[in-house]
Write a protein that holds these residues in place. Sequence first.
Motif, PDB file in Angstrom:
ATOM      1  N   VAL A  93      32.879  34.088  35.579  1.00 48.04           N
ATOM      2  CA  VAL A  93      33.008  34.812  36.844  1.00 48.04           C
ATOM      3  C   VAL A  93      34.092  34.169  37.710  1.00 48.04           C
ATOM      4  N   SER A  94      34.828  35.019  38.412  1.00 48.46           N
ATOM      5  CA  SER A  94      35.858  34.532  39.323  1.00 48.46           C
ATOM      6  C   SER A  94      35.649  35.133  40.702  1.00 48.46           C
ATOM      7  N   THR A  95      36.037  34.366  41.707  1.00 47.78           N
ATOM      8  CA  THR A  95      35.972  34.834  43.084  1.00 47.78           C
ATOM      9  C   THR A  95      37.332  34.679  43.734  1.00 47.78           C
ATOM     10  N   LEU A  96      37.780  35.729  44.376  1.00 44.37           N
ATOM     11  CA  LEU A  96      38.999  35.681  45.187  1.00 44.37           C
ATOM     12  C   LEU A  96      38.561  35.665  46.649  1.00 44.37           C
ATOM     13  N   LYS A  97      38.970  34.636  47.359  1.00 45.53           N
ATOM     14  CA  LYS A  97      38.574  34.497  48.750  1.00 45.53           C
ATOM     15  C   LYS A  97      39.793  34.658  49.647  1.00 45.53           C
ATOM     16  N   ASP A 139      36.417  36.228  57.071  1.00 42.87           N
ATOM     17  CA  ASP A 139      36.625  35.774  55.697  1.00 42.87           C
ATOM     18  C   ASP A 139      35.920  36.741  54.749  1.00 42.87           C
ATOM     19  N   VAL A 140      36.535  36.989  53.591  1.00 46.64           N
ATOM     20  CA  VAL A 140      35.903  37.843  52.594  1.00 46.64           C
ATOM     21  C   VAL A 140      35.941  37.167  51.234  1.00 46.64           C
ATOM     22  N   ALA A 141      34.981  37.545  50.379  1.00 46.05           N
ATOM     23  CA  ALA A 141      34.930  37.021  49.014  1.00 46.05           C
ATOM     24  C   ALA A 141      34.748  38.186  48.062  1.00 46.05           C
ATOM     25  N   LEU A 142      35.628  38.277  47.096  1.00 48.79           N
ATOM     26  CA  LEU A 142      35.608  39.366  46.126  1.00 48.79           C
ATOM     27  C   LEU A 142      35.265  38.786  44.756  1.00 48.79           C
ATOM     28  N   ARG A 143      34.348  39.444  44.060  1.00 48.22           N
ATOM     29  CA  ARG A 143      33.844  38.900  42.805  1.00 48.22           C
ATOM     30  C   ARG A 143      34.340  39.701  41.620  1.00 48.22           C
ATOM     31  N   CYS A 144      34.626  38.996  40.528  1.00 50.22           N
ATOM     32  CA  CYS A 144      35.026  39.629  39.274  1.00 50.22           C
ATOM     33  C   CYS A 144      34.166  39.089  38.142  1.00 50.22           C
ATOM     34  N   ASP A 145      33.542  39.998  37.397  1.00 50.40           N
ATOM     35  CA  ASP A 145      32.815  39.639  36.185  1.00 50.40           C
ATOM     36  C   ASP A 145      33.627  40.123  34.992  1.00 50.40           C
ATOM     37  N   PRO A 146      34.307  39.229  34.287  1.00 48.53           N
ATOM     38  CA  PRO A 146      35.142  39.665  33.164  1.00 48.53           C
ATOM     39  C   PRO A 146      34.286  40.015  31.949  1.00 48.53           C
ATOM     40  N   ILE A 147      34.924  40.549  30.940  1.00 51.07           N
ATOM     41  CA  ILE A 147      34.237  40.798  29.676  1.00 51.07           C
ATOM     42  C   ILE A 147      33.824  39.448  29.099  1.00 51.07           C
TER      43      ILE A 147
END
Lengths: 116, 115
Positions: B74-78, B18-26
């Motif tokens: 913040v968003s995470t794509l798993k 399993d992987v988790a990818l993080r996004c910090d938007p403006i």
Amino acid sequence: QQQVKQSPQSLIVQKGGISIINCAYENTAFDYFPWYQQFPGKGPALLIAIRPDVSEKKEGRFTISFNKSAKQFSLHIMDSQPGDSATYFCNTILRAGGTSYGKLTFGQGTILTVHP
Amino acid sequence: GAGVSQSPRYKVAKRGQDVALRCDPISGHVSLFWYQQALGQGPEFLTYFQNEAQLDKSGLPSDRFFAERPEGSVSTLKIQRTQQEDSAVYLCASGSTGDLQETQYFGPGTRLLVL
């Protein structure tokens, strides 16, 4: 699903020349046509955009020409520079089903190389 | 000002992990998009959030993919049980208004390689 067809896949131009990238779409409900530029290792960035009620838009050396009846639009880069070397994506945004947000549909991309 | 940031920039996973990818938007941006970009292709839409609400997940390729944005920032794509076909660059983009013609600001992406 391929809703936007972009050509050519790659393009080599001499410095000072004109680069032309073409896109064709099928769905007449497309409502907005932005072009994005992507450098290696970076995310795409908005370059220029046009609405379907306008036939041409120019920003500096970049011009979009839009032909609604032919369902085609193109990007012209005048006086091409080595710094313009990047991948260019045409995009469409579909207004359908009450959607109010800009879900981008990218073309396949054109790799532009400008030789000094 | 700070743009969109993503972490990690590179991720190597064994098939089945399993992987988790993080996004910090403006900061303050209403819209948040996830796209998947295969090698040599244009990005393809995965999912869209307006603040904390996931309004569109029509592009998620399977039920192994899910995304969240619990506090509207913040968003995470798993991705569960990763497969080799999941190898791609995952791009996050944010927008300030949530309307159809807003400019999307992209992060640098997370390059995922599944072995």
